[in-house]
Scaffold this motif. Structure first.
Motif, mmCIF file in Angstrom:
data_model
loop_
_atom_site.group_PDB
_atom_site.id
_atom_site.type_symbol
_atom_site.label_atom_id
_atom_site.label_comp_id
_atom_site.label_asym_id
_atom_site.label_seq_id
_atom_site.Cartn_x
_atom_site.Cartn_y
_atom_site.Cartn_z
ATOM 1 N N ASN A 1 0.433 -1.002 0.444
ATOM 2 C CA ASN A 1 0.069 -0.035 -0.160
ATOM 3 C C ASN A 1 0.970 1.084 -0.010
ATOM 4 O O ASN A 1 0.058 2.513 -0.196
ATOM 5 C CB ASN A 1 -0.813 -0.241 1.807
ATOM 6 N N THR A 2 2.095 1.318 -0.910
ATOM 7 C CA THR A 2 3.235 2.442 -0.631
ATOM 8 C C THR A 2 3.666 3.071 -2.154
ATOM 9 O O THR A 2 3.374 1.720 -2.658
ATOM 10 C CB THR A 2 3.960 1.990 0.080
ATOM 11 N N LEU A 3 3.077 4.313 -2.269
ATOM 12 C CA LEU A 3 3.538 4.976 -3.563
ATOM 13 C C LEU A 3 5.049 5.778 -3.044
ATOM 14 O O LEU A 3 5.281 6.173 -2.667
ATOM 15 C CB LEU A 3 2.775 5.160 -3.538
ATOM 16 N N PHE A 4 6.231 5.517 -3.819
ATOM 17 C CA PHE A 4 7.875 6.140 -3.836
ATOM 18 C C PHE A 4 7.477 7.396 -4.394
ATOM 19 O O PHE A 4 7.112 7.022 -5.936
ATOM 20 C CB PHE A 4 8.727 5.304 -3.169
ATOM 21 N N LEU A 5 8.336 7.943 -3.605
ATOM 22 C CA LEU A 5 9.161 9.212 -5.355
ATOM 23 C C LEU A 5 10.274 9.146 -5.210
ATOM 24 O O LEU A 5 10.951 10.209 -4.082
ATOM 25 C CB LEU A 5 8.106 10.378 -5.646
ATOM 26 N N GLN A 6 11.055 8.981 -5.640
ATOM 27 C CA GLN A 6 13.574 8.342 -5.870
ATOM 28 C C GLN A 6 13.245 10.056 -6.465
ATOM 29 O O GLN A 6 13.020 9.906 -7.598
ATOM 30 C CB GLN A 6 13.653 7.650 -5.501
ATOM 31 N N MET A 7 13.833 11.005 -5.549
ATOM 32 C CA MET A 7 14.101 12.594 -6.495
ATOM 33 C C MET A 7 15.771 12.518 -5.864
ATOM 34 O O MET A 7 15.961 12.757 -5.036
ATOM 35 C CB MET A 7 13.227 13.698 -5.706
ATOM 36 N N VAL A 8 16.622 13.061 -7.361
ATOM 37 C CA VAL A 8 17.724 13.453 -6.675
ATOM 38 C C VAL A 8 17.698 14.536 -7.665
ATOM 39 O O VAL A 8 17.099 14.541 -8.335
ATOM 40 C CB VAL A 8 18.604 12.116 -6.879
ATOM 41 N N SER A 9 18.932 15.059 -7.204
ATOM 42 C CA SER A 9 19.823 16.163 -8.504
ATOM 43 C C SER A 9 18.693 17.548 -7.708
ATOM 44 O O SER A 9 18.206 18.689 -9.354
ATOM 45 C CB SER A 9 19.912 15.992 -9.786
#
Length: 126
Positions: free
Chosen positions: A75-83
């Motif tokens: 039940n989890t959504l992720f957003l990995q943000m770099v730079s």
């Protein structure tokens, strides 16, 4: 009833990374999930969406190569943000649809999603 709760926002410097999470609860139904964002004085804009776990996401051109959307089997959504850049500063919202979208135009429309959370603030200083 579906509830979405975002977390992971914060104040960072340009070039830093953040990982946003969104946990949803309630009656489960298949459907695309997405991240949108809204900066002060601007309209909410599409950032990324993903049809189902393990599938390829769709991205706003300005975040391609820097952001990665993913979701787990639970039940989890992720957003990995770099730079990260100062122009990424906004409130980020998690949204869930009742339909699985493979059409990029439909996936990028705010109206395509039935549920959204309260948002998490991301501030990137220069």
């Amino acid at each position: 009833q579906v509830q979405l709760v975002e977390s992971g926002g914060g104040l960072v410097q340009a070039g830093d990374s953040l990982r946003l999470s969104c946990t949803y609860s309630g009656r489960f139904s298949a459907g695309s999930m997405a991240w949108f964002r809204q900066a002060p004085g601007k309209e909410r804009e599409f950032v990324a969406s993903i049809p189902r776990n393990g599938e390829t996401g769709f991205y706003l051109d300005s975040v391609k190569g820097r952001f990665t959307i993913s979701r787990d089997n639970k039940n989890t959504l992720f957003l990995q943000m770099v730079s990260l850049k100062p122009e990424d500063t906004a409130v980020y919202y998690c949204e869930k649809a009742n339909t699985i979208y493979y059409d990029t135009q439909l996936a990028a429309r705010d109206q395509s999603y039935a549920y959204w959370g309260q948002g998490t603030q991301v501030t990137v200083s220069s």
